[in-house]
Design a protein around this motif. Structure first.
Motif, PDB file in Angstrom:
ATOM      1  N   ASP A 146       0.817  -1.216   0.000  1.00  0.00           N
ATOM      2  CA  ASP A 146       0.000   0.000   0.000  1.00  0.00           C
ATOM      3  C   ASP A 146       0.855   1.272   0.000  1.00  0.00           C
ATOM      4  N   THR A 148       2.200   4.416  -1.322  1.00  0.00           N
ATOM      5  CA  THR A 148       1.469   5.208  -2.319  1.00  0.00           C
ATOM      6  C   THR A 148       2.363   5.850  -3.369  1.00  0.00           C
ATOM      7  N   ASP A 149       3.511   6.383  -2.991  1.00  0.00           N
ATOM      8  CA  ASP A 149       4.360   7.105  -3.932  1.00  0.00           C
ATOM      9  C   ASP A 149       5.324   6.118  -4.581  1.00  0.00           C
TER      10      ASP A 149
END
Length: 654
Positions: A146, A148-149
């Motif tokens: 998970d 995100t970037d």
């Protein structure tokens, strides 16, 4: 047949004057260690008429399986620093395990296999223990799914493995770079080398998006050589190894290990000139992506290593004797412009500090240049031997060269200066000494290169094809009976690709066709069995294009004025502010898996290649092989699918 490998040992007296006595014997170049393969049986070389085959013909192993273990650890060791004339202590990510050597841990062992064999390799990620405190660090949340970037470098201790250049399955536990092997995880790869796989020089390295550059920059890379002795026939080409069998071989893996020491604020320690220093006996390491940027490698003051050694002494060459050099650029971003010159005015003692190196290059490395007789590019045999005075290596490139030194003496192995337009770092690079070659007196009358290859052909090529092979060699050293791929015809099907760095975005975006990488997006769905023509350009800066699984054939390279600079006699002089760029010359018709897409002051070259998607379906990637660019998003997901029988591509059986 037992394949023998060179162990280069030399008396200390031979290298006296090269460096101080406490390091000279240690820095004699050796081939990387070799992973030993225990084979079940040996089969005689297959020839059309075994009763007339030469008894001296090499033999070939087949139908075997090799089992290796890569243990990924942080390893404490040392690297020579010419600036201080001493070794720097470093702690870097490295491969340990099968056949690794404790004295050179930052070069992985060479794997040698034959077509039809299987490699099983356990990749055991043990990076969750700090080698200094022996404590388990806080869990790296950037390794989780998970995160995100995805295009911010992350998960520095997560990994996987890529067999660069191999034509094998990209899915499952084969050449699958879309998995993450996190700390504490052990995963077994299985590489089934097809029986019709080309022989050649390939390599392997980690390819976990977000941490590829930091791991390769630590020295996590090794050569992968596929050998073969298949005979050419009227309908099928053979293996180049038949012509080079018996030549002395050297494997040279170039690496650019940009270790640094850090101050209390986490910034890299430098002197007043910006060169990296390690004061107070600090330990060098690579913590993050500081220093991975245009011009930073040159400013760092670090040195390109060969097989884990900085400025090594290369010995046991003999004047007139032909050697086969397998050369791999396993660095992450800086270009290498390789040349070899005979040394003149040899000083009584060699000073290889930065100032001494400059003096040596200007006053002693000035003799006649030695031709590099190229026989393969990116592991794939060329149509004919191509002579180069300077061979340009971009990250990911490999060239096989036949080397023949004209007389005894010393020779300089040089990384020549390059203009900003020809260099990955977009900055002018200075000349640097990569190593020194000691060539001994000839022990017999030297042969011409044509004669040496012809004599091998007479020993190893079956009688029905021998006249055709010899005729090719007499006609400008043609190798047409050993090129593993046929020319691809013109096709109406096009693929367009443009690299770009969007400096107006916040944060800056590294893009392919205007988009940064997204792991859940398939950017191109391509049809198995189809041939496409790819048109490659770059909007900002220059980038080496690499695609996995299927190699490509170079059709043409056009400068911004439309001039084709890829012909054997072409001169790339578009940039009038500097000398002509030699790197595209002779690439027309060549098969490769990585190629430079050049941009000069905002004007893009157009690189045209063709490729055919054969045998394998599944998902894999293409990307810029400046590896920090790849980690920051200059990559696409590719899917090869079956045709559906109705003019389209199948999306699955439901």
């Amino acid at each position: 047949m037992k394949i023998t490998h060179l162990i280069l040992c030399t008396p200390l007296t031979l290298v006296s004057g090269y460096a101080s006595a406490n390091d000279s014997s240690e820095r004699v170049l050796e081939d990387p260690p070799h992973m030993n393969v225990t084979r079940k049986h040996v089969a005689l070389l297959a020839v059309p008429n075994p009763t007339t085959a030469s008894t001296n013909a090499p033999q070939m192993q087949s139908s075997n399986e090799a089992l290796f273990t890569w243990e990924l650890k942080k390893t404490k060791n040392k690297l020579w620093n010419p600036a201080t004339k001493s070794y720097d202590t470093v702690i870097l990510r490295s491969y340990q395990g099968t056949d690794t050597q404790p004295n050179t841990p930052y070069i992985a062992p060479t794997i040698e296999v034959f077509p039809g064999e299987t490699i099983r390799a356990n990749l055991d990620n043990q990076l969750d223990i700090d080698p200094i405190t022996h404590q388990k660090p806080t869990k790296d949340l950037s390794c989780t799914s998970d995160h995100t970037d995805v295009n911010k470098p992350h998960c520095f201790d997560g990994t996987n493995m890529h067999t660069h250049g191999l034509w094998i399955n990209p899915a499952g536990n084969s050449d699958n770079v879309l998995v993450s092997i996190n700390p504490g995880v052990n995963f077994q790869y299985e590489y089934n080398i097809p029986p019709d796989h080309p022989t050649g020089t390939f390599w392997y390295h980690p390819h976990r998006h977000g941490s590829t550059a930091i791991q390769v920059a630590s020295g996590m890379a090794g050569a992968l050589v596929i050998r073969g002795y298949r005979q050419p026939t009227l309908n099928k080409t053979g293996d180049l190894d038949l012509l080079t069998y018996g030549f002395k071989e050297r494997t040279l893996v170039f690496q650019q290990i940009q270790y640094a020491c850090y101050d209390a604020n986490g910034n890299i320690e430098t002197d007043s000139n910006g060169s990296y220093i390690c004061p107070n006996n600090q330990i060098g390491e690579i913590r993050d992506y500081q220093g991975f940027g245009p011009g930073e490698w040159g400013k760092s003051g670090r040195y390109t290593s060969i097989n884990g050694e900085v400025q090594p002494f290369i010995t046991q060459a003999v004047a007139g004797q032909v050697e086969r050099w397998r050369i791999v650029h396993a660095g992450i971003r800086d270009s290498i412009n390789l040349s070899i010159r005979q040394m003149q005015n040899i000083p009584s003692r060699l000073d290889l500090t930065p100032m001494g190196e400059k003096k040596l290059l200007s006053e002693s490395c000035t003799g006649p240049i030695v031709s590099q007789h190229l026989i393969a590019a990116d592991g794939l045999t060329l149509k004919q031997v191509m002579d180069k005075t300077v061979t340009v290596f971009q990250p990911g490139y490999r060239y096989d060269a036949l080397m023949q030194f004209p007389q005894e003496g010393r020779y300089c192995l040089i990384d020549e200066a390059a203009s900003a337009s020809a260099n990955v770092d977009r900055a002018f690079s200075e000349r640097h000494l990569l190593g020194i070659i000691q060539v001994d007196k000839a022990t017999s009358a030297p042969q011409s290169l044509t004669m040496a290859l012809s004599n091998n052909a007479k020993q190893n090529i079956a009688p029905d094809m021998l006249p055709a092979v010899l005729q090719d060699l007499q006609q400008n050293l043609k190798l047409s009976h050993f090129v593993p791929h046929q020319d691809l015809p013109a096709t109406p099907y096009k693929q367009f690709l443009e690299f770009n760095i969007d400096t107006n975005a916040d944060p800056v975006q590294f893009q392919v066709n205007g988009k940064p990488y997204q792991p859940d997006r398939i950017d191109r769905t391509l049809e198995l069995g189809k041939t496409d023509e790819w048109i490659l350009t770059s909007k900002l800066a220059s980038h080496p294009f690499h695609i996995h699984v299927n190699p490509f054939q170079v059709v043409a390279v056009y400068d911004p004025n439309g001039k084709d600079v890829s012909d054997i006699n072409a001169v790339d002089d578009y940039d009038k502010s500097t000398t002509p760029d030699p790197q595209y010359r002779g690439l027309k018709g060549t098969w490769k898996d990585t190629i430079w897409v050049k941009n000069v002051k905002g004007a893009s070259y157009k690189v045209v290649v063709r490729t055919k998607y054969e045998r394998y379906i599944g998902d894999f990637v293409l990307h810029c092989h400046i590896l920090d660019h790849e980690d920051q998003g200059m990559m696409q997901n590719i899917r090869i699918s079956l045709p559906d029988g109705n003019g389209g591509i199948t999306q699955g059986h439901h």
